[in-house]
Write a protein that holds these residues in place. Structure first.
Motif, mmCIF file in Angstrom:
data_model
loop_
_atom_site.group_PDB
_atom_site.id
_atom_site.type_symbol
_atom_site.label_atom_id
_atom_site.label_comp_id
_atom_site.label_asym_id
_atom_site.label_seq_id
_atom_site.Cartn_x
_atom_site.Cartn_y
_atom_site.Cartn_z
ATOM 1 N N TYR A 89 0.786 -1.332 0.014
ATOM 2 C CA TYR A 89 -0.053 -0.028 -0.013
ATOM 3 C C TYR A 89 0.725 1.293 0.010
ATOM 4 C CZ TYR A 89 -3.334 3.576 1.131
ATOM 5 O OH TYR A 89 -4.006 4.894 1.232
ATOM 6 N N HIS A 142 -11.187 8.555 2.376
ATOM 7 C CA HIS A 142 -11.547 7.165 2.489
ATOM 8 C C HIS A 142 -12.835 6.758 2.938
ATOM 9 C CE1 HIS A 142 -7.640 4.681 2.146
ATOM 10 N NE2 HIS A 142 -6.974 5.683 3.032
ATOM 11 N N PRO A 196 -7.995 -2.036 -3.834
ATOM 12 C CA PRO A 196 -7.734 -1.874 -2.374
ATOM 13 C C PRO A 196 -7.825 -3.156 -1.539
ATOM 14 C CG PRO A 196 -9.963 -0.966 -3.018
ATOM 15 C CD PRO A 196 -9.364 -1.661 -4.061
ATOM 16 N N ALA A 197 -7.378 -2.850 -0.151
ATOM 17 C CA ALA A 197 -7.564 -3.985 0.667
ATOM 18 C C ALA A 197 -8.975 -4.570 0.682
ATOM 19 C CB ALA A 197 -6.989 -3.903 1.930
ATOM 20 N N LYS A 198 -9.979 -3.628 0.558
ATOM 21 C CA LYS A 198 -11.109 -3.724 0.535
ATOM 22 C C LYS A 198 -11.877 -4.838 -0.178
ATOM 23 C CE LYS A 198 -12.156 0.741 0.087
ATOM 24 N NZ LYS A 198 -10.907 1.775 0.526
ATOM 25 N N ASP A 241 -5.488 -1.995 -11.273
ATOM 26 C CA ASP A 241 -4.882 -0.762 -10.429
ATOM 27 C C ASP A 241 -3.843 0.014 -10.543
ATOM 28 O OD1 ASP A 241 -5.476 -0.561 -7.037
ATOM 29 O OD2 ASP A 241 -3.668 -0.218 -7.612
ATOM 30 N N SER A 242 -3.646 1.167 -10.224
ATOM 31 C CA SER A 242 -2.497 2.070 -10.700
ATOM 32 C C SER A 242 -1.002 1.783 -9.717
ATOM 33 C CB SER A 242 -2.917 3.372 -10.334
ATOM 34 O OG SER A 242 -3.457 3.782 -9.277
ATOM 35 N N LYS A 251 1.251 -3.687 -7.142
ATOM 36 C CA LYS A 251 -0.075 -4.825 -7.151
ATOM 37 C C LYS A 251 -0.203 -5.600 -8.564
ATOM 38 C CE LYS A 251 -2.512 -2.498 -3.436
ATOM 39 N NZ LYS A 251 -3.641 -1.524 -2.955
ATOM 40 N N ASN A 276 -14.177 4.545 -2.673
ATOM 41 C CA ASN A 276 -13.781 5.939 -2.000
ATOM 42 C C ASN A 276 -13.181 7.080 -2.900
ATOM 43 O OD1 ASN A 276 -12.101 3.784 -1.321
ATOM 44 N ND2 ASN A 276 -10.814 4.805 -0.018
ATOM 45 N N HIS A 277 -12.812 6.472 -3.848
ATOM 46 C CA HIS A 277 -11.924 7.375 -5.113
ATOM 47 C C HIS A 277 -12.838 7.598 -6.195
ATOM 48 C CE1 HIS A 277 -8.322 6.893 -2.714
ATOM 49 N NE2 HIS A 277 -8.507 5.805 -2.552
ATOM 50 N N LYS A 322 -11.386 10.367 -14.323
ATOM 51 C CA LYS A 322 -10.015 9.992 -15.176
ATOM 52 C C LYS A 322 -10.548 9.055 -16.310
ATOM 53 C CE LYS A 322 -6.518 8.585 -12.579
ATOM 54 N NZ LYS A 322 -5.953 7.684 -11.449
#
Ligand code: TYD
Ligand code: ZN
Length: 406
Positions: free
Chosen positions: A70, A246, A318-320, A340-341, A345, A377-378, A385
């Motif tokens: 992370y 978040h 994300p970890a989510k 994922d950016s 990962k 959350n993003h 984007k």
């Protein structure tokens, strides 16, 4: 399932049981999935101090390994957020003759770099090697250790008391929280502050954001539980502010007991929490029922679209994502990959469900019909984007606060 509370020794009754899960940020390489670590994800509330916590404790060395993937500066909004925090400290707290700032879990140095550039004495305490190296490259001083009472004592002996202690998305991760609070009481100057921001129980409950629950989140804080915990260790909650980052975080400010006036916001938030029933087991049990509904709705929708021949890809790892996909039983048969950016990962797999993680280019090169937004959350930043995706008829699937398509 019952456990003693990690803060006060009261009884924690497991109210939310999400079943067996792997570690949220494990992201194994293909071919390294044979001996994945699984634990039972059960969360409950202490019947004395109301601290919400994981019942099973995963050793921290297992979680914050050297390749911990992370990166706090992975989002432009987050970078700006942390730079503003640093500037705020420089303007209001780090104004004495030779101020000193300590950050617990300084990650890739996104906050402390600003403080380092201002020439202010600082120390990041960060046990994960790769991110610690990244912050050193930004001119940040790092102690590669876990923060606890012993570390606090050594830092104080070497550098003197801290005017600012800070932590973001890290304090709720530390299962030895009692030792961290004792350490803060030891290390803080009489006029110092300990500021931390962590996912807020009120927001998690309001949004049915069950994916915030994973092995690293040993606790989900509320104003009431933090006030009680601070008091046990000679500290006082003097301010609390809700932030949208978040998906709903609370920023808590602790000071040595009696050293600072208490903001009226603390009392207001306590009243709101009481009205929301945050200190009651029944509220968590109701949350668990709503989480099951989200799971059933999301699984039904994804299976239905898949049966119609639609292509669905995941956005954000994300970890989510580990909690949602494992809880819902969504694997690469339904979602062939997630983009994922974060470079570290990419090429890895989501733990447990083994959905491959690829670079965002994989998404833009060949738009799917639907994108399931795991980094919800993003949402604003990602949807802006990837405007082209929606313009060409692509649809976003969201599951917070309920399952819907936009
Ligand atoms: P985040 O919600 O910050 O963390 P957590 O793991 O604690 O739940 O993770 C967001 C993830 O989304 C992170 O892996 C980076 C990714 N991401 C993108 O792929 N593209 C983007 O534009 C943004 C903002 C994030
Ligand atoms: Zn307790």
């Amino acid at each position: 399932m019952h456990n003693p509370c990690r803060i006060c020794g009261g009884t924690v009754k497991g109210s939310i049981d999400l079943g067996r899960h792997p570690r949220g940020n494990a992201f194994p390489r293909p071919g390294e999935t044979a001996d994945e670590f699984f634990y039972r994800l059960v969360v409950g509330m202490c019947d004395v101090c109301t601290m919400v916590q994981l019942l099973e404790d995963i050793p921290q060395e297992v979680r914050y390994h050297d390749e911990y993937p992370y990166h706090a500066s992975g989002s432009a909004i987050h970078r700006r957020h942390f730079e503003e925090i640093a500037q705020g400290f420089l303007d209001t707290e780090l104004t004495g003759p030779d101020p000193f700032a300590v950050e617990i879990g300084s990650n890739d140095g996104v906050m402390l770099a600003r403080i380092a550039r201002a020439g202010v004495r600082h120390l990041g305490v960060e046990p994960s090697r790769q991110v610690a190296e990244m912050s050193r490259a930004k001119g940040v001083r790092v102690l590669p250790e876990f923060f606890d009472e012993g570390t606090a004592e050594r830092i104080r002996a070497e550098h003197g008391p801290a005017d600012v202690m800070f932590g973001a998305n890290v304090i709720a991760h530390i299962s030895h929280l009692a030792s961290v609070l004792r350490g803060a009481a030891l290390l803080l100057a009489r006029t110092g502050v300990f500021v931390f921001e962590e996912p807020y129980l009120g927001s998690v409950v309001e949004k049915t954001a069950f994916d915030i629950l994973y092995d690293e989140h040993s606790f989900v804080f509320s104003v009431r539980a933090i006030q009680a915990a601070a008091e046990r260790f000679g500290l006082e909650l003097v301010d609390a502010r809700l932030m949208e980052i978040h998906g709903g975080s609370m920023r808590y400010t602790l000071a040595p007991a009696g050293a600072r006036p208490v903001s009226p916001r603390v009392g207001e938030l306590l009243e709101k929490e009481a009205a929301q029933g945050l200190g009651e087991h029944a509220t968590l049990e109701e949350f668990a029922r709503r989480a099951r509904t989200v799971r059933d709705d999301l699984t039904a929708l994804v299976r239905d679209l898949h049966a119609q021949g639609k292509r669905i890809v995941g956005y954000g790892a994300p970890a989510k994502i580990t909690t949602v996909t494992n809880y819902c039983g969504i694997g690469p048969d339904l979602i062939p990959f997630v983009c994922d950016s974060t470079p570290s990962k990419q090429g890895r797999l989501v733990a447990g469900t083994h959905i491959p993680v690829r670079a965002p280019e994989a998404f833009s090169a060949d738009h799917p019909d639907y994108a399931l937004l795991f980094a919800w959350n993003h949402a604003e930043e990602i949807m802006a984007k990837e405007r082209e995706f929606a313009e060409r008829g692509g649809r976003w699937i969201l599951y917070v606060p309920d399952v819907h398509i936009v």
